[in-house]
Motif scaffolding. Structure first.
Motif, PDB file in Angstrom:
ATOM      1  N   TYR A 123     -38.898 -11.626  56.924  1.00 42.12           N
ATOM      2  CA  TYR A 123     -39.932 -12.188  57.213  1.00 42.12           C
ATOM      3  C   TYR A 123     -39.780 -14.137  56.430  1.00 42.12           C
ATOM      4  O   TYR A 123     -40.277 -14.455  56.425  1.00 42.12           O
ATOM      5  CB  TYR A 123     -41.136 -11.607  57.016  1.00 42.12           C
ATOM      6  CG  TYR A 123     -41.750 -11.609  56.201  1.00 42.12           C
ATOM      7  CD1 TYR A 123     -42.593 -12.606  55.926  1.00 42.12           C
ATOM      8  CD2 TYR A 123     -41.950 -10.543  55.051  1.00 42.12           C
ATOM      9  CE1 TYR A 123     -44.037 -12.674  55.137  1.00 42.12           C
ATOM     10  CE2 TYR A 123     -43.104 -10.877  54.077  1.00 42.12           C
ATOM     11  CZ  TYR A 123     -43.665 -11.963  53.814  1.00 42.12           C
ATOM     12  OH  TYR A 123     -44.282 -11.895  52.892  1.00 42.12           O
ATOM     13  N   ALA A 124     -39.827 -13.740  55.130  1.00 41.86           N
ATOM     14  CA  ALA A 124     -40.202 -14.425  53.962  1.00 41.86           C
ATOM     15  C   ALA A 124     -38.998 -15.463  54.482  1.00 41.86           C
ATOM     16  O   ALA A 124     -39.151 -16.564  53.818  1.00 41.86           O
ATOM     17  CB  ALA A 124     -39.522 -14.262  52.155  1.00 41.86           C
ATOM     18  N   SER A 125     -37.968 -14.901  54.965  1.00 37.66           N
ATOM     19  CA  SER A 125     -36.894 -16.528  55.244  1.00 37.66           C
ATOM     20  C   SER A 125     -37.273 -16.729  56.041  1.00 37.66           C
ATOM     21  O   SER A 125     -36.686 -18.535  56.091  1.00 37.66           O
ATOM     22  CB  SER A 125     -35.248 -16.168  55.680  1.00 37.66           C
ATOM     23  OG  SER A 125     -35.131 -14.533  54.905  1.00 37.66           O
ATOM     24  N   CYS A 126     -38.447 -17.270  56.655  1.00 33.22           N
ATOM     25  CA  CYS A 126     -38.682 -17.982  57.304  1.00 33.22           C
ATOM     26  C   CYS A 126     -39.192 -19.519  57.121  1.00 33.22           C
ATOM     27  O   CYS A 126     -39.934 -18.994  56.100  1.00 33.22           O
ATOM     28  CB  CYS A 126     -39.625 -18.038  59.061  1.00 33.22           C
ATOM     29  SG  CYS A 126     -38.838 -16.742  60.347  1.00 33.22           S
TER      30      CYS A 126
ATOM     31  N   ILE B  23     -49.075 -23.856  56.753  1.00 32.95           N
ATOM     32  CA  ILE B  23     -48.197 -22.637  58.405  1.00 32.95           C
ATOM     33  C   ILE B  23     -47.014 -21.530  56.872  1.00 32.95           C
ATOM     34  O   ILE B  23     -46.282 -22.154  55.834  1.00 32.95           O
ATOM     35  CB  ILE B  23     -46.689 -23.721  58.513  1.00 32.95           C
ATOM     36  CG1 ILE B  23     -48.010 -24.849  59.687  1.00 32.95           C
ATOM     37  CG2 ILE B  23     -46.313 -22.542  59.517  1.00 32.95           C
ATOM     38  CD1 ILE B  23     -47.464 -25.390  60.520  1.00 32.95           C
ATOM     39  N   ASP B  24     -47.604 -20.356  56.858  1.00 31.49           N
ATOM     40  CA  ASP B  24     -46.485 -20.079  55.923  1.00 31.49           C
ATOM     41  C   ASP B  24     -46.103 -18.902  56.735  1.00 31.49           C
ATOM     42  O   ASP B  24     -45.955 -18.932  57.934  1.00 31.49           O
ATOM     43  CB  ASP B  24     -47.580 -18.337  55.342  1.00 31.49           C
ATOM     44  CG  ASP B  24     -47.438 -17.858  54.844  1.00 31.49           C
ATOM     45  OD1 ASP B  24     -46.920 -18.045  54.112  1.00 31.49           O
ATOM     46  OD2 ASP B  24     -47.287 -16.168  54.874  1.00 31.49           O
ATOM     47  N   ALA B  25     -44.788 -18.650  56.191  1.00 32.95           N
ATOM     48  CA  ALA B  25     -43.871 -17.922  56.904  1.00 32.95           C
ATOM     49  C   ALA B  25     -44.114 -16.879  57.411  1.00 32.95           C
ATOM     50  O   ALA B  25     -43.611 -16.028  59.218  1.00 32.95           O
ATOM     51  CB  ALA B  25     -42.706 -17.148  55.906  1.00 32.95           C
ATOM     52  N   SER B  26     -45.578 -15.780  57.012  1.00 31.16           N
ATOM     53  CA  SER B  26     -45.760 -14.946  58.112  1.00 31.16           C
ATOM     54  C   SER B  26     -46.424 -15.430  59.774  1.00 31.16           C
ATOM     55  O   SER B  26     -46.683 -15.164  60.437  1.00 31.16           O
ATOM     56  CB  SER B  26     -47.184 -14.163  57.303  1.00 31.16           C
ATOM     57  OG  SER B  26     -47.928 -14.737  56.715  1.00 31.16           O
ATOM     58  N   ASP B  27     -46.669 -16.528  59.325  1.00 32.28           N
ATOM     59  CA  ASP B  27     -47.383 -17.478  60.964  1.00 32.28           C
ATOM     60  C   ASP B  27     -45.925 -17.165  61.728  1.00 32.28           C
ATOM     61  O   ASP B  27     -46.046 -17.063  62.796  1.00 32.28           O
ATOM     62  CB  ASP B  27     -48.236 -18.221  60.358  1.00 32.28           C
ATOM     63  CG  ASP B  27     -49.295 -18.430  59.333  1.00 32.28           C
ATOM     64  OD1 ASP B  27     -49.884 -17.650  59.106  1.00 32.28           O
ATOM     65  OD2 ASP B  27     -49.355 -19.379  58.446  1.00 32.28           O
ATOM     66  N   ILE B  28     -45.132 -17.614  61.415  1.00 30.48           N
ATOM     67  CA  ILE B  28     -44.074 -17.449  62.342  1.00 30.48           C
ATOM     68  C   ILE B  28     -43.159 -16.204  62.459  1.00 30.48           C
ATOM     69  O   ILE B  28     -43.538 -16.043  63.451  1.00 30.48           O
ATOM     70  CB  ILE B  28     -42.833 -18.946  62.000  1.00 30.48           C
ATOM     71  CG1 ILE B  28     -43.600 -19.858  61.684  1.00 30.48           C
ATOM     72  CG2 ILE B  28     -41.490 -18.732  62.467  1.00 30.48           C
ATOM     73  CD1 ILE B  28     -42.863 -20.705  61.283  1.00 30.48           C
TER      74      ILE B  28
END
Length: 278
Positions: A64-67, A79-84
């Motif tokens: 998920y952290a790759s987003c 906008i955090d990676a976890s939001d996407i």
């Protein structure tokens, strides 16, 4: 009428071009490389405030952290990676994953705040880590340290945040010489890198930490000026970093500026362009 249709078609084509350009940039940043600007001095002298680099996301696979994330507090964007990609969070696994090696310099998501941090991998899953009188101990054994002279810089505000360096030679006025003690630390796998010392402080003596499975222990090279795994998350620190929180490996400085803006060309550090990170 033809002119109106042509103008309308031109606007549509422009929008499509912008959309595809953003899409390609997003895919590139998600799958391959993420730009990262060094905001603080926690990794001196390996990395300096104002160093610009690309993080290799292919090095350890994807989670998920790759987003991508985007944090622009000045205009209210967060906008955090976890939001996407939050639906991928929580299982501590990676797609096409490979494990980071001790000594790698990595970017990771802070386990609590989600902000991007950059530190060095020091402790691997299952190991014990402790600092005793400023000396790193892994599984009870001290690492090899050799004297490497001093690290010197000008005492002045640095980077866009205008952060002042801490100095081992006491408070130093603007324009003065700020000195830190420097040693070369050699990790058990043979990786060597410089670490800096400013003063004797609490982080030089820690409890014994046992790194949980699926987690890593991260530390900054500027040991007395780094918020890292030596402070647990419950105390406001980084604590252990889950495998899935790692974004990628930093391998080379592409560009560096000592000023408050990269546009100030007279502050560029040309000697750091394309420098390998070790």
């Amino acid at each position: 009428m033809a002119s109106t249709k042509k103008a309308g078609g031109g606007i549509v084509e422009t929008i499509k071009t912008i959309f595809y350009a953003l899409l390609i940039a997003g895919v590139f940043r998600t799958l391959f490389f993420q730009p990262f600007w060094i905001p603080s001095g926690s990794m001196k002298d390996t990395l300096l405030i104002g160093d610009f680099l690309f993080v290799n996301k292919m090095a350890y696979g994807y989670s998920y952290a790759s987003c991508p994330s985007l944090y622009l507090p000045g205009i209210g964007i967060d906008i955090d990676a976890s939001d996407i990609c939050g639906f991928l969070d929580g299982d501590n696994t990676r797609l096409f994953g490979s494990a980071p090696e001790r000594g790698d310099v990595v970017v990771f998501r802070h386990p609590v705040t989600g902000r991007d941090f950059i530190k060095r991998v020091i402790g691997l899953p299952g190991e014990t880590i402790q600092m005793r009188e400023g000396v790193l101990h892994i599984d009870g054994e001290p690492v090899e340290l050799t004297d490497a002279g001093t690290f010197e810089e000008t005492a002045e505000p640095q980077g866009p945040q205008r952060l002042r360096p801490r100095c081992a030679n006491g408070p130093v006025g603007d324009g003065g010489l700020c000195v830190k003690e420097r040693q070369t630390e050699t990790l058990p796998n043979g990786v060597s890198h410089d670490v800096l010392n400013i003063a004797n402080q609490g982080s030089d003596n820690t409890p014994v930490y046992t790194v949980p499975e699926g987690n890593y222990f991260m530390m900054g090279d500027n040991r007395d000026n780094s918020s890292d795994s030596r402070v647990p998350q419950v105390a406001g620190g980084v604590g252990f970093v889950p495998y899935e929180n790692i974004v990628g490996r930093a391998t080379r400085v592409m560009f560096s500026s000592a000023g408050s803006s990269m546009l100030f060309f007279w502050t560029w550090r040309s000697d750091r362009f394309f420098e390998k990170i070790e």
